[in-house]
Enzyme design. Sequence first.
Site, PDB file in Angstrom:
ATOM      1  CG  HIS A 124     -27.052 -17.392 -35.116  1.00 38.63           C
ATOM      2  ND1 HIS A 124     -28.057 -16.886 -35.900  1.00 38.63           N
ATOM      3  CD2 HIS A 124     -27.668 -18.039 -34.091  1.00 38.63           C
ATOM      4  CE1 HIS A 124     -29.226 -17.210 -35.369  1.00 38.63           C
ATOM      5  NE2 HIS A 124     -29.021 -17.918 -34.278  1.00 38.63           N
ATOM      6  CG  HIS A 133     -28.277 -20.919 -32.170  1.00 40.12           C
ATOM      7  ND1 HIS A 133     -28.781 -19.849 -31.476  1.00 40.12           N
ATOM      8  CD2 HIS A 133     -27.205 -21.360 -31.456  1.00 40.12           C
ATOM      9  CE1 HIS A 133     -28.042 -19.647 -30.389  1.00 40.12           C
ATOM     10  NE2 HIS A 133     -27.081 -20.541 -30.362  1.00 40.12           N
ATOM     11  CG  ASP A 137     -33.261 -21.859 -34.908  1.00 42.75           C
ATOM     12  OD1 ASP A 137     -32.116 -22.042 -34.443  1.00 42.75           O
ATOM     13  OD2 ASP A 137     -33.930 -20.840 -34.670  1.00 42.75           O
ATOM     14  CG  HIS A 138     -30.952 -19.209 -37.630  1.00 45.19           C
ATOM     15  ND1 HIS A 138     -31.358 -17.980 -38.064  1.00 45.19           N
ATOM     16  CD2 HIS A 138     -31.554 -19.399 -36.426  1.00 45.19           C
ATOM     17  CE1 HIS A 138     -32.159 -17.426 -37.158  1.00 45.19           C
ATOM     18  NE2 HIS A 138     -32.285 -18.256 -36.153  1.00 45.19           N
ATOM     19  CG  ASP A 187     -31.884 -15.649 -33.894  1.00 49.07           C
ATOM     20  OD1 ASP A 187     -32.596 -15.297 -34.851  1.00 49.07           O
ATOM     21  OD2 ASP A 187     -31.956 -16.782 -33.373  1.00 49.07           O
TER      22      ASP A 187
END
Lengths: 312, 312
Positions: free
Chosen positions: B75, B77, B79-80, B221
């Site tokens: 996804h 976000h 941090d990914h 997540d």
Amino acid sequence: MKYIFKIQYKISDYIMEITFLGTSSAVHSYKRSHPSIALKAFGETMLFDCGEGTQRQLIYAKISPMKISKIFITHFHGDHILGIPGLLQSMNFRGRETKLTIYGPKGLDNLQQAIANLGFPNFDFPLEWIEIDSGTIVETEEYVVKAQRVKHNTLTLAYSVEEIKKPRFLREKAIELGVPVGPAFGKLHNGVPVEINGNIIKPEQVLGPPRKGNKLTYSGDTMPCEELIDFARDSTLLIHESTYKDEDKDKAELHSHSTSVDAANIALYSNSKELILTHISTRYKDIKDLLGEAKEVFENTKIAEDLMKVEL
Amino acid sequence: MKYIFKIQYKISDYIMEITFLGTSSAVHSYKRSHPSIALKAFGETMLFDCGEGTQRQLIYAKISPMKISKIFITHFHGDHILGIPGLLQSMNFRGRETKLTIYGPKGLDNLQQAIANLGFPNFDFPLEWIEIDSGTIVETEEYVVKAQRVKHNTLTLAYSVEEIKKPRFLREKAIELGVPVGPAFGKLHNGVPVEINGNIIKPEQVLGPPRKGNKLTYSGDTMPCEELIDFARDSTLLIHESTYKDEDKDKAELHSHSTSVDAANIALYSNSKELILTHISTRYKDIKDLLGEAKEVFENTKIAEDLMKVEL
């Protein structure tokens, strides 16, 4: 000038505390992260460039990202800016409320837009983006930040931070002129005249000659250039990019970078007191030569390491 | 299953080599970098997610970024994904010529555009971006990659990689049927009939029963969800996010994440053989409880550490 290679806590007696967060050029390495320099000074923390991984290096350097008030970007090559989106996102996650200002050359609005497109259109803290060019950028009672265009293959700025140092207060002279020990001393030292028994005492009567404060200059990415010699004039510390060894002068010219000898010449001609080389190409396994050839031109030279701290 | 906490070189007897490059949740820490998992298998290196700093972690893990053939994004976000621009740029700097394919859910074109806007409109190597949804994503003779929508606060995919394992070749039976020792053995093992003295020998005559290969499932997540139980069915290894401890179940629900007990339940209900918890919130100083409560539900559980390597 004092060097601390292992980070440790202490109350500093120095005005400027500089931490090299990343010291590689475009390709990072096991030991060198992408470019970023933190400056703790005048009750603020400022960043110069913010390559990928800067927020991780801040943890290792024990510098709180929440206390960063200003970020100065030299240019928009990825190795100098790719840490910004994550740093801003982390500040937001951690509930930052204080303002952050990001300064950079023309094109800063593109960066702002690209970061919005990455999925961060808004942050919960005040964030200002200011496009700048050569000239005075920030001026407070304590310090001045200036920028100067240098010579790279894209619009690039060097930055300097100069401490504004008050003249010494001539205590004996003030007493002689009848100024009572107390708040009047502070007023005069801050440039405010005071009245003593009907006489006006002017600051210049009780202040010593002007004093030069510390001056830090950071070159950004650049070929050796005359503008930088003028701009770095009389620096206490010049941090200059030194991507290549002298034997790779042709590559330095091709890619609009400097060799260590170029950097040393700028330090010499600008009458800087000390030179630290950074933005070191990770192609070199052994950097003793790189340092050695710079020292032949300018003796007071060191090479930056990641997490190295310098106090002025 | 074998665990190696210190990375070392060896010729692997295993089919899949999994390296945890980053194991934090959104806020990283001294010990945990942003999420990314490397899988070396079937002569390829694949990445699952690519948080900021992934390219640095690759250096520490001694995995060449030049050999990465596929990146699977769960996804969007930060941090990914924030390690992708720098990783692509470094590949380019280092003269990459081989193709890279990036898979991700709907919205991948926005990421591609944002990276172009960051100053990288073109790369010198073939780069393909493929938007995917639940279903089979990649299928070769050796392995199958599938994706499955899970339950997060934004469109998120879990991924599985399944080894296609040939049936055992029944050598004695082949000899009995008159097949000469030599190339015909390989043909039959690969499913191709051969003619021996006018007789057609079919593969099914000389092959054992179907065999199940290794299956690796990575949750991305997610809140605990039934779709993932079906998707992870009979995994050799389930890597499941475990952002919170059970005592913070309310926070897990609020932010659409899982607790360690949630992850353990998914491992149990999906009949997975082993569970590794990752995406650990850095709020916890001591993660023994987090592991302990998962083990009460599913004994064969471990917690990922940065640079931990697992071989299947």
